[in-house]
Motif scaffolding. Structure first.
Motif, PDB file in Angstrom:
ATOM      1  N   ASN A   1      -0.157   7.998   1.998  1.00  0.00           N
ATOM      2  CA  ASN A   1       0.786   8.001   0.878  1.00  0.00           C
ATOM      3  C   ASN A   1       0.436   6.843  -0.057  1.00  0.00           C
ATOM      4  O   ASN A   1       0.743   5.690   0.247  1.00  0.00           O
ATOM      5  CB  ASN A   1       2.215   7.860   1.403  1.00  0.00           C
ATOM      6  N   PRO A   2      -0.201   7.118  -1.175  1.00  0.00           N
ATOM      7  CA  PRO A   2      -0.663   6.019  -2.036  1.00  0.00           C
ATOM      8  C   PRO A   2       0.465   5.193  -2.639  1.00  0.00           C
ATOM      9  O   PRO A   2       0.301   3.980  -2.845  1.00  0.00           O
ATOM     10  CB  PRO A   2      -1.465   6.739  -3.128  1.00  0.00           C
ATOM     11  N   LYS A   3       1.603   5.810  -2.910  1.00  0.00           N
ATOM     12  CA  LYS A   3       2.718   5.090  -3.522  1.00  0.00           C
ATOM     13  C   LYS A   3       3.301   4.057  -2.572  1.00  0.00           C
ATOM     14  O   LYS A   3       3.482   2.885  -2.936  1.00  0.00           O
ATOM     15  CB  LYS A   3       3.807   6.074  -3.969  1.00  0.00           C
ATOM     16  N   SER A   4       3.606   4.475  -1.351  1.00  0.00           N
ATOM     17  CA  SER A   4       4.170   3.529  -0.381  1.00  0.00           C
ATOM     18  C   SER A   4       3.139   2.488   0.030  1.00  0.00           C
ATOM     19  O   SER A   4       3.471   1.323   0.276  1.00  0.00           O
ATOM     20  CB  SER A   4       4.699   4.279   0.845  1.00  0.00           C
ATOM     21  N   LEU A   5       1.873   2.884   0.084  1.00  0.00           N
ATOM     22  CA  LEU A   5       0.805   1.942   0.422  1.00  0.00           C
ATOM     23  C   LEU A   5       0.692   0.852  -0.639  1.00  0.00           C
ATOM     24  O   LEU A   5       0.559  -0.336  -0.319  1.00  0.00           O
ATOM     25  CB  LEU A   5      -0.522   2.686   0.546  1.00  0.00           C
ATOM     26  N   ALA A   6       0.776   1.247  -1.909  1.00  0.00           N
ATOM     27  CA  ALA A   6       0.676   0.273  -3.002  1.00  0.00           C
ATOM     28  C   ALA A   6       1.818  -0.732  -2.949  1.00  0.00           C
ATOM     29  O   ALA A   6       1.623  -1.926  -3.238  1.00  0.00           O
ATOM     30  CB  ALA A   6       0.668   1.004  -4.345  1.00  0.00           C
ATOM     31  N   LEU A   7       3.008  -0.270  -2.563  1.00  0.00           N
ATOM     32  CA  LEU A   7       4.152  -1.176  -2.472  1.00  0.00           C
ATOM     33  C   LEU A   7       3.956  -2.200  -1.360  1.00  0.00           C
ATOM     34  O   LEU A   7       4.233  -3.400  -1.541  1.00  0.00           O
ATOM     35  CB  LEU A   7       5.433  -0.371  -2.227  1.00  0.00           C
ATOM     36  N   THR A   8       3.463  -1.753  -0.209  1.00  0.00           N
ATOM     37  CA  THR A   8       3.193  -2.683   0.891  1.00  0.00           C
ATOM     38  C   THR A   8       2.130  -3.704   0.484  1.00  0.00           C
ATOM     39  O   THR A   8       2.268  -4.903   0.753  1.00  0.00           O
ATOM     40  CB  THR A   8       2.729  -1.924   2.149  1.00  0.00           C
ATOM     41  N   GLU A   9       1.082  -3.238  -0.182  1.00  0.00           N
ATOM     42  CA  GLU A   9       0.020  -4.145  -0.628  1.00  0.00           C
ATOM     43  C   GLU A   9       0.566  -5.183  -1.608  1.00  0.00           C
ATOM     44  O   GLU A   9       0.271  -6.384  -1.486  1.00  0.00           O
ATOM     45  CB  GLU A   9      -1.102  -3.363  -1.284  1.00  0.00           C
TER      46      GLU A   9
ATOM     47  N   THR B   1      -6.879 -12.510   3.584  1.00  0.00           N
ATOM     48  CA  THR B   1      -7.200 -11.629   2.463  1.00  0.00           C
ATOM     49  C   THR B   1      -6.628 -10.250   2.757  1.00  0.00           C
ATOM     50  O   THR B   1      -6.579  -9.835   3.927  1.00  0.00           O
ATOM     51  CB  THR B   1      -8.715 -11.521   2.239  1.00  0.00           C
ATOM     52  N   ILE B   2      -6.214  -9.559   1.714  1.00  0.00           N
ATOM     53  CA  ILE B   2      -5.549  -8.271   1.891  1.00  0.00           C
ATOM     54  C   ILE B   2      -6.156  -7.247   0.954  1.00  0.00           C
ATOM     55  O   ILE B   2      -6.540  -7.565  -0.173  1.00  0.00           O
ATOM     56  CB  ILE B   2      -4.028  -8.400   1.635  1.00  0.00           C
ATOM     57  N   SER B   3      -6.315  -6.022   1.447  1.00  0.00           N
ATOM     58  CA  SER B   3      -6.744  -4.910   0.606  1.00  0.00           C
ATOM     59  C   SER B   3      -6.083  -3.641   1.123  1.00  0.00           C
ATOM     60  O   SER B   3      -5.531  -3.629   2.235  1.00  0.00           O
ATOM     61  CB  SER B   3      -8.268  -4.759   0.611  1.00  0.00           C
ATOM     62  N   ALA B   4      -6.137  -2.589   0.315  1.00  0.00           N
ATOM     63  CA  ALA B   4      -5.510  -1.331   0.716  1.00  0.00           C
ATOM     64  C   ALA B   4      -6.355  -0.166   0.248  1.00  0.00           C
ATOM     65  O   ALA B   4      -6.996  -0.226  -0.816  1.00  0.00           O
ATOM     66  CB  ALA B   4      -4.110  -1.238   0.133  1.00  0.00           C
ATOM     67  N   THR B   5      -6.376   0.898   1.034  1.00  0.00           N
ATOM     68  CA  THR B   5      -7.125   2.089   0.669  1.00  0.00           C
ATOM     69  C   THR B   5      -6.543   3.312   1.364  1.00  0.00           C
ATOM     70  O   THR B   5      -6.043   3.222   2.487  1.00  0.00           O
ATOM     71  CB  THR B   5      -8.611   1.947   1.040  1.00  0.00           C
ATOM     72  N   THR B   6      -6.627   4.445   0.669  1.00  0.00           N
ATOM     73  CA  THR B   6      -6.248   5.716   1.294  1.00  0.00           C
ATOM     74  C   THR B   6      -7.451   6.368   1.974  1.00  0.00           C
ATOM     75  O   THR B   6      -7.308   7.418   2.598  1.00  0.00           O
ATOM     76  CB  THR B   6      -5.679   6.680   0.243  1.00  0.00           C
ATOM     77  N   ASN B   7      -8.614   5.733   1.872  1.00  0.00           N
ATOM     78  CA  ASN B   7      -9.844   6.241   2.491  1.00  0.00           C
ATOM     79  C   ASN B   7      -9.978   5.618   3.883  1.00  0.00           C
ATOM     80  O   ASN B   7     -10.350   4.455   4.019  1.00  0.00           O
ATOM     81  CB  ASN B   7     -11.055   5.877   1.621  1.00  0.00           C
ATOM     82  N   ARG B   8      -9.674   6.397   4.897  1.00  0.00           N
ATOM     83  CA  ARG B   8      -9.658   5.847   6.261  1.00  0.00           C
ATOM     84  C   ARG B   8     -11.030   5.383   6.715  1.00  0.00           C
ATOM     85  O   ARG B   8     -11.166   4.323   7.349  1.00  0.00           O
ATOM     86  CB  ARG B   8      -9.108   6.899   7.233  1.00  0.00           C
TER      87      ARG B   8
END
Length: 453
Positions: free
Chosen positions: A40-48, A63-70
């Motif tokens: 879920n890109p929307k909820s993932l972006a909020l956590t990031e 350091t922190i990053s986020a991706t929808t690509n497992r």
């Protein structure tokens, strides 16, 4: 070398924020790269965004990053945490619980054991196997910690499909001992040496000693626990309080009596009328209440606290819908100490992990995943052999065939094996209606069960 930690399911604020807080408070993990992954890109972006702001405000060395690509997220991972659900969690849970009841199968709670636990397993195991397939291809030496339920069926199936993976199930129910025993025994938790074991959500305290004197503490537990639990507030009390005062009660990290301001329950043995029967008739203390323990026992339906179970479900559903998770520099779960122990070769004893049985519980076969204490060092997680009493061992042994058939049903995509899994489950006493019920569940829970043929 930088430690890389991947959180799968990080779009869930409850899991993502809580786990980040656990990691951020660790000095051993300082400097780690944390990768957040969710579909879920929307909820993932909020956590990031929340994590980045927290790191900046506290000047933390992560350091922190986020991706929808497992597959991208998993590259170079050392530690991976999984906490996922499939579809509309509560709508599907309602089906797991209520449809078998409509067919006359008297199950308790419907999440981890019985027919409900089977259908929950059939939905969630395939995506976890897909995650593990990527891990096996990309970072096969990583340590994987699973928080999704039904824990023991997930772990059993994963280890059957991917026996080479370092896959460990984690559950916080063991923390109940830390909440209750100091009050029961009037001694600090640090003065208690404890060991518990069984299957996840179906585990009992096996040994208890006072560290200062070396004396057995179980006699005191058996003598004092009944009076304590008879009056301890339960979720019927908590739900009533919540509805009366219009505010949620935080139940993690404190006893229900603390959360309720010191009052006694309006209902004797709230949440624990089955618990009472186990303590009295088997002489061992369960580490969880009726809603979990009762899922695995056919006669539990007759003695469980159904009001407490229903009120817990109502409270839990409302709680998750209204609570506002936040990141706190506070250790709440036990996975971070395990990661630290692997990195530092700590050699400490962890209270409960879910791993394949390798002689740890003699009444159970090697293929089933059991919940046991373990030694943690730089070579990993090493289970500890337990002496399981015959009566409790007998209750556990009733789960062997249904765990075996659950795994086989998923791996073979077989509706026939689903039917067999229900027919060998001691919770079920029906036969002719089972094929129809399975067909109905597959139809109602499409597309998640469409693979069953």
């Amino acid at each position: 070398m930088t430690t890389k930690i991947v959180l799968i399911g990080a779009g869930s604020a409850q899991f993502g924020y809580g786990t980040l807080g656990d990691i951020f408070q660790s000095q051993t993990l300082a400097g780690s790269e944390i990768v957040l992954h969710d579909i879920n890109p929307k909820s993932l972006a909020l956590t990031e965004e929340t994590a980045r702001k927290f790191i900046a405000e506290k000047d933390l060395p992560f350091t922190i990053s986020a991706t929808t690509n497992r597959k991208e997220a998993l590259k170079g991972a050392n530690f991976i945490m999984i906490s996922i659900e499939v579809g509309d969690r509560f709508a599907l849970w309602d089906m797991d619980w209520q449809i078998p009841l409509q067919y006359g199968i008297r199950q308790v709670y419907g999440e981890n054991g019985g027919p409900g636990g089977l259908f929950h397993s059939l939905r969630i195991i395939p995506p976890i196997l897909a995650i593990c397939e990527d891990i096996a291809a990309i970072c096969p030496d990583a340590w994987i910690f699973n928080y999704s339920n039904p824990m023991s069926r997930i772990c059993t199936t994963v280890h059957r499909k991917f026996p080479e993976l370092n896959f460990v199930g984690m559950c916080h129910e063991i923390a109940s001992l830390e909440r209750y025993l100091p009050e029961i025994l009037d001694t600090p938790f640090s003065n208690l040496a404890l060991r518990a074991g069984g299957l996840n959500h179906f585990s009992v305290l096996l040994n208890a000693n006072y560290r200062d004197s070396g004396k057995d503490a179980y006699a005191d537990i058996r003598a004092k626990a009944p009076a304590y639990f008879e009056k301890l507030p339960g979720f019927a009390d908590i739900l009533n309080y919540t509805r009366k005062h219009g505010k949620l009660i935080e139940t993690e990290g404190a006893t229900e009596r603390d959360a309720m301001g010191g009052i006694d329950s309006a209902y004797p043995w709230a949440d624990r009328t089955l618990f009472k029967e186990i303590l009295e008739k088997f002489n061992y203390l369960p580490i969880t209440g009726d809603s979990h323990f009762g899922e695995y026992i056919r006669w539990a339906y007759d003695v469980s606290d159904h009001r407490g179970i229903l009120d817990f479900y109502a409270f839990y559903r409302d709680y998750l819908g209204h609570v506002e998770p936040k990141i706190e520099l506070k250790l709440k779960e036990r996975v971070v100490p395990i990661m630290e122990g692997i990195l530092t070769n700590a050699g400490y004893e962890e209270a409960a992990v879910n791993i394949p049985n390798k002689g740890y519980i003699r009444q159970l076969p090697e293929f089933i995943s059991v919940e046991v204490p373990a030694i943690i060092d730089n070579k990993g997680v090493h289970g500890i052999q337990l002496e399981m009493p015959a009566g409790i061992g007998g209750l556990l042994a009733n789960q062997v065939a249904v765990h075996d058939l659950t795994a086989e049903a998923v791996l073979n995509q077989s509706k026939e094996l689903v039917i067999q899994a229900l027919l060998v489950d001691s919770v079920n006493d029906k036969c002719r209606c089972i094929p129809e019920m399975v067909d109905l569940m597959i139809a109602r829970q499409s597309p998640y069960l469409d693979y069953l043929k």
